[in-house]
Design a protein around this motif. Structure first.
Motif: not given
Length: 517
Positions: A279-299
Motif C-alpha cells: 500500500l505504501m508503494y501503491e499510494n505514495y510510491g514509497l519503497l520499504e528499505g529505500t524510502d522508509f523502514g522500522v527503526i523501533g518496535r515494542s508492544d
C-alpha cells in the motif's frame, strides 16, 4: 588561451598549405590558394565536391575532428587514393599523409568518385547530427538519484535545453562525441577554450530547475567534464539564504516553490500496526528499505523513519486512526553536519558549507550569495566562504599565512568577484547533496534547464516493482502545473505518421527511378 588557439590556427594553415600546394596545382588551382586561411578550405571543399557550409563544421567544437577526418579521406580519394590503406593512413596521421602525396607521388587530380549512400556514410551523418544537437541544443540526461524526488523522479530521462540561457561553448572542444557516457577522460586537455556563452533570450530566475556541472568535482578540472547535477535555483546573486528549522527563507522571506514542486522532508512516524509495503508503494510510491523502514518496535507500537514525505503525505498519515504521531525530523540549531575520514580529516563533500560554521541542513545561514562586481572582505571569518571562488572558480593564485592573504603575489584583504554565483537546492530536502554542502555554483557551470521527461526507467536505479513509470513518459516539468499530462499518445501518432509518409516517399522515388531506366 585564445592567443594559443590563434597561433595553432596559423600553424595549421601553414602545415596545410605546405602539404597540399602541389596537389592544388595538379587540380588546376593556384599554389598560393592552399595557404590562405578559410579560403584554402573553401577551395578544398570545391575539389572534393562537398557542400560549402561544411566549413562551419570544421570549426565547431567536438564535431570538428570528425569532419576533418572525413575531409582528408575525401581529399585523398579525389587524387586517386581510394583504398582502405589510404583512408587509414589519412585518419591515423590526421591528414599528414598528404605530405607524402604532395612531395613524393604527386598524383593527378581525378575528382571525387561517384558517391552512393552507404551504411557507414549514414552512420557518420547520424553521429555528426546527434553530436551537434547534443553539444549545442538539447542534451539527454537520466537522473540517478532522488535529490529532486518526486518533482523529478529517479530514472527520469530528461531533455535539457541549452539555448534559452545562452549556449555555453565547450571548454574542451577536442574530444570523443558523447564521451560523458563512455569515458569522460576522452578529450585533449591541452586544447581548452575560455568561458564563452552565446546570447540567450531569458535569464536564470529563482524557482527554475537548472542543470549544472558539480562545482567541487575533484575528479575533473575541466568544467564541462564534471558531473551534471539537477537542482532548484533558490538563491540569485546578491540574495541571502537561510534555513530556519527546515523553512527555506530568501532575504528573510519564506521561499515559495512552484506548484508542481514536491518539497519533502524526513519524518518519524509511530503506528499501532505495521504499514503494508504494497500500500505504501501503491499510494505514495514509497519503497520499504529505500524510502522508509522500522527503526523501533515494542508492544503495539512501531516507529518508522520516512526519508521523504511532502506535507500533504504527512497529513494523510496524521488522519490515519492507527497512527499515533507524525513528527518532522529536524536537526537542532548548533549541531553541525560533518563527516570525517578515518584519519580524522574533514570530508568536505559531506560537510556543511562553509566548513567553519556550526550549521546543518535544517538550520543554516544566513549566507550571502556574491554577485559580479562585489568587493568582499577577506578575514578568518570569511575566507572559507570565498576560498573556492578565488582559487578554483576564478583561478587565482591564493596563499594564506595566518591573517595575511596574497592573491597573485599581492598582499590584500579584499577581493572583487568576477562572475555571478547561484544557490541550488534539492526539493527532497533531507536526501539532497546540494549547495548546503558544495556551496556556490558559478555562472560558467550552468548547462541549461530540463524541459521534458521523455521516459522513466525507474527499474535501472532502484528495486522497484514497476521497471517503467508510464505516467512519467512524455511529460513537461517545472511549468507550475501540478496536474501533469502525458503527451506520449501524440508523439506516437506523430511517429507513425512520419514513418508512413517516409515509406511512401521512398516507394514513390524508387518507382520514378525505375521508370527512367
Amino acid at each position: 588561451m585564445l592567443l594559443y588557439w590563434l597561433v595553432a590556427f596559423i600553424l595549421y594553415n601553414i602545415i596545410y598549405g605546405a602539404s597540399t600546394w602541389q596537389l592544388y596545382k595538379n587540380a588546376g588551382r593556384k599554389a598560393w590558394e592552399a595557404f590562405i586561411p578559410f579560403y584554402n578550405f573553401w577551395i578544398g571543399l570545391d575539389l572534393i565536391k562537398r557542400p560549402k557550409w561544411w566549413i562551419i563544421l570544421f570549426f565547431t567544437p567536438i564535431v570538428a575532428p570528425i569532419m576533418w577526418w572525413v575531409y582528408w579521406v575525401d581529399f585523398g580519394r579525389s587524387f586517386g587514393k581510394r583504398t582502405w590503406t589510404d583512408a587509414i593512413l589519412m585518419v591515423v596521421t590526421v591528414g599528414l599523409y598528404s605530405f607524402y602525396l604532395n612531395y613524393v607521388e604527386k598524383p593527378d587530380y581525378e575528382g571525387p568518385e561517384e558517391r552512393k549512400g552507404t551504411f557507414i556514410a549514414a552512420l557518420l551523418f547520424a553521429v555528426v547530427l546527434a553530436t551537434l544537437v547534443h553539444t549545442w541544443f538539447i542534451q539527454p540526461m537520466v537522473v540517478p538519484t532522488g535529490s529532486m524526488e518526486n518533482t523529478i523522479k529517479i530514472g527520469d530521462a530528461l531533455f535539457v535545453e541549452k539555448v534559452s540561457y545562452g549556449i555555453r561553448v565547450p571548454f574542451t572542444p577536442i574530444g570523443i562525441p558523447f564521451s560523458e557516457f563512455i569515458n569522460r577522460k576522452a578529450y585533449v586537455d591541452q586544447a581548452r577554450l575560455p568561458y564563452m556563452r552565446l546570447p540567450g533570450w531569458r535569464d536564470l530566475k529563482a524557482n527554475d530547475i537548472v542543470v549544472f556541472n558539480y562545482p567541487t568535482d575533484s575528479a575533473f578540472d575541466a568544467i564541462d567534464r564534471k558531473d551534471a547535477y539537477v537542482k532548484r535555483l533558490v538563491g540569485m546573486p546578491g540574495d541571502s539564504i537561510e534555513f530556519d528549522n527546515s523553512v527555506l527563507k530568501v532575504n528573510g522571506k519564506p521561499f515559495i516553490p512552484k506548484k508542481d514542486a514536491w518539497v519533502q522532508h524526513s519524518y518519524l512516524v509511530i503506528s499501532k500496526v505495521p504499514f503494508s509495503p504494497q500500500l505504501m508503494y501503491e499510494n505514495y510510491g514509497l519503497l520499504e528499505g529505500t524510502d522508509f523502514g522500522v527503526i523501533g518496535r515494542s508492544d503495539n507500537q512501531y516507529t518508522y523513519i520516512f526519508k521523504a514525505l511532502t506535507k500533504s503525505m504527512a497529513e494523510d498519515f496524521k488522519r490515519n486512526p492507527n497512527v499515533i504521531s507524525v513528527d518532522q525530523k529536524i536537526t537542532p540549531k548548533g549541531q553541525k553536519d560533518e563527516r570525517k575520514y578515518a584519519n580524522g580529516q574533514i570530508d568536505s563533500t559531506y560537510t556543511i558549507f562553509p566548513l567553519d560554521k556550526n550549521w546543518n541542513q535544517d538550520n543554516y545561514g544566513p549566507l550571502y550569495i556574491p554577485k559580479k562586481g562585489d568587493v568582499v572582505k577577506l578575514d578568518k571569518n570569511s575566507i572559507t566562504q570565498y576560498y573556492n571562488i578565488i582559487k578554483n572558480y576564478e583561478r587565482n593564485d591564493l596563499k594564506i599565512e595566518g591573517d595575511k592573504y596574497w592573491i597573485n603575489g599581492k598582499e590584500t584583504n579584499q577581493y572583487e568577484i568576477k562572475q555571478d554565483y547561484f544557490y541550488m537546492i534539492g526539493d527532497n530536502r533531507n536526501q539532497s547533496l546540494d549547495a548546503r554542502f558544495f556551496g556556490y555554483v558559478p555562472e560558467e557551470n550552468i548547462i541549461g534547464r530540463p524541459i521534458f521527461v521523455w521516459a522513466n526507467m525507474n527499474g535501472m536505479f532502484e528495486p522497484a516493482p514497476n521497471k517503467f513509470i508510464w505516467s512519467r513518459f512524455m511529460t513537461s516539468i517545472n511549468n507550475d502545473n501540478p496536474d501533469k499530462k502525458s503527451y506520449g499518445l501524440y508523439v506516437l501518432i506523430a511517429l507513425i505518421a512520419f514513418f508512413t509518409w517516409d515509406y511512401f516517399r521512398i516507394k514513390k522515388k524508387k518507382a520514378k527511378e525505375g521508370n527512367k531506366n
